[in-house]
Motif scaffolding. Sequence first.
Motif, short mmCIF file in Angstrom:
data_model
loop_
_atom_site.label_atom_id
_atom_site.label_comp_id
_atom_site.label_asym_id
_atom_site.label_seq_id
_atom_site.Cartn_x
_atom_site.Cartn_y
_atom_site.Cartn_z
N GLY A 206 -39.82 -9.33 10.66
CA GLY A 206 -40.45 -10.55 10.16
C GLY A 206 -40.17 -10.82 8.70
O GLY A 206 -40.96 -11.49 8.03
N ARG A 207 -39.04 -10.35 8.21
CA ARG A 207 -38.71 -10.52 6.79
C ARG A 207 -38.03 -11.85 6.46
O ARG A 207 -37.97 -12.25 5.31
CB ARG A 207 -37.73 -9.42 6.34
N ILE A 208 -37.48 -12.53 7.46
CA ILE A 208 -36.58 -13.66 7.20
C ILE A 208 -37.32 -14.97 6.99
O ILE A 208 -38.19 -15.35 7.77
CB ILE A 208 -35.57 -13.80 8.36
N VAL A 209 -36.93 -15.66 5.92
CA VAL A 209 -37.31 -17.05 5.69
C VAL A 209 -35.99 -17.82 5.74
O VAL A 209 -35.09 -17.57 4.95
CB VAL A 209 -38.02 -17.24 4.34
N SER A 210 -35.89 -18.74 6.70
CA SER A 210 -34.65 -19.48 6.95
C SER A 210 -34.65 -20.80 6.18
O SER A 210 -35.68 -21.45 6.08
CB SER A 210 -34.57 -19.73 8.46
N VAL A 211 -33.48 -21.18 5.66
CA VAL A 211 -33.36 -22.46 4.96
C VAL A 211 -31.96 -23.04 5.14
O VAL A 211 -30.98 -22.30 5.15
CB VAL A 211 -33.69 -22.32 3.46
N ASN B 11 -29.27 -5.58 1.60
CA ASN B 11 -30.28 -4.67 2.15
C ASN B 11 -30.61 -3.57 1.13
O ASN B 11 -31.78 -3.21 0.96
CB ASN B 11 -29.78 -4.07 3.46
N THR B 12 -29.60 -3.04 0.48
CA THR B 12 -29.82 -2.03 -0.55
C THR B 12 -30.72 -2.58 -1.67
O THR B 12 -31.68 -1.93 -2.08
CB THR B 12 -28.48 -1.55 -1.14
N LYS C 92 -39.88 -10.37 1.89
CA LYS C 92 -39.14 -11.39 2.62
C LYS C 92 -37.76 -11.57 1.98
O LYS C 92 -37.54 -11.24 0.82
CB LYS C 92 -39.88 -12.72 2.58
N ILE C 93 -36.86 -12.16 2.78
CA ILE C 93 -35.51 -12.46 2.32
C ILE C 93 -35.15 -13.86 2.78
O ILE C 93 -35.44 -14.25 3.91
CB ILE C 93 -34.51 -11.39 2.82
N LEU C 94 -34.56 -14.65 1.88
CA LEU C 94 -34.14 -16.00 2.21
C LEU C 94 -32.74 -15.94 2.81
O LEU C 94 -31.86 -15.28 2.25
CB LEU C 94 -34.13 -16.87 0.95
N ILE C 95 -32.54 -16.60 3.96
CA ILE C 95 -31.22 -16.59 4.60
C ILE C 95 -30.85 -18.00 5.02
O ILE C 95 -31.68 -18.75 5.55
CB ILE C 95 -31.19 -15.65 5.83
N SER C 96 -29.58 -18.35 4.80
CA SER C 96 -29.06 -19.64 5.26
C SER C 96 -29.28 -19.76 6.77
O SER C 96 -28.90 -18.86 7.53
CB SER C 96 -27.56 -19.76 4.98
N ILE D 77 -39.87 -14.21 -2.92
CA ILE D 77 -38.54 -13.74 -2.53
C ILE D 77 -37.65 -13.61 -3.75
O ILE D 77 -37.59 -14.53 -4.58
CB ILE D 77 -37.90 -14.73 -1.53
N ASP D 78 -36.96 -12.48 -3.86
CA ASP D 78 -35.98 -12.33 -4.93
C ASP D 78 -34.61 -11.88 -4.42
O ASP D 78 -33.74 -11.53 -5.20
CB ASP D 78 -36.49 -11.39 -6.03
N ILE D 79 -34.41 -11.95 -3.10
CA ILE D 79 -33.12 -11.64 -2.48
C ILE D 79 -32.79 -12.76 -1.50
O ILE D 79 -33.64 -13.14 -0.68
CB ILE D 79 -33.15 -10.32 -1.67
N ALA D 80 -31.56 -13.27 -1.58
CA ALA D 80 -31.11 -14.31 -0.65
C ALA D 80 -29.73 -13.97 -0.11
O ALA D 80 -28.90 -13.43 -0.85
CB ALA D 80 -31.09 -15.67 -1.34
#
Length: 168
Positions: free
Chosen positions: A41-46, A160-161, A8-12, A106-109
């Motif tokens: 389905g990777r996105i966790v929104s915050v 992404n990399t 997963k990836i955290l995104i504003s 998650i370790d990428i935002a």
Amino acid sequence: MEIGDLRKILISACLLGKKVRYDGGALSVDDQIVEQWRSEGRIVSVCPEVEAGMSIPRPPAEIFKGSGKGVLNGEVDVIENDGGKVTNEFLAGASIALNLCRKFDIDIAVLAEFSPSCGSTAIYDGSFSGKKVPGMGVTAALLREHGVHVFSQYEIAQANTALLATSS
């Protein structure tokens, strides 16, 4: 690997088109990589401010003479343009974002640059004059302190990399 097992990836939230910014607007990014993350389905929104209970719209806020690290250390405050102090709300929002990272491993935002919460390389200087200075917002600083790699909306390819490099 099952699709549900993807990192997963955290995104504003504002970058995803959600109207959560202080002015009631969004800061939508139109990016194929983000669309791919969304479809996988990777996105966790915050939105740290909204998660902390701040309203939409709300007065603009900036870190007064400092950066997110200074806020975390109790050295400077986050203030609204009318003088209201919202440091506690920004700290609460940062904690919520960190808890989401822990919950979803998650370790990428990817966070909104220049925001007093989410800025990762530059923020506004606290004078409400539009002047930007090097520094991080409160959420970005807390996440980095806990090993999360924080990127801005201008660094989606790099995020992404990094995401692909850490995917198992």
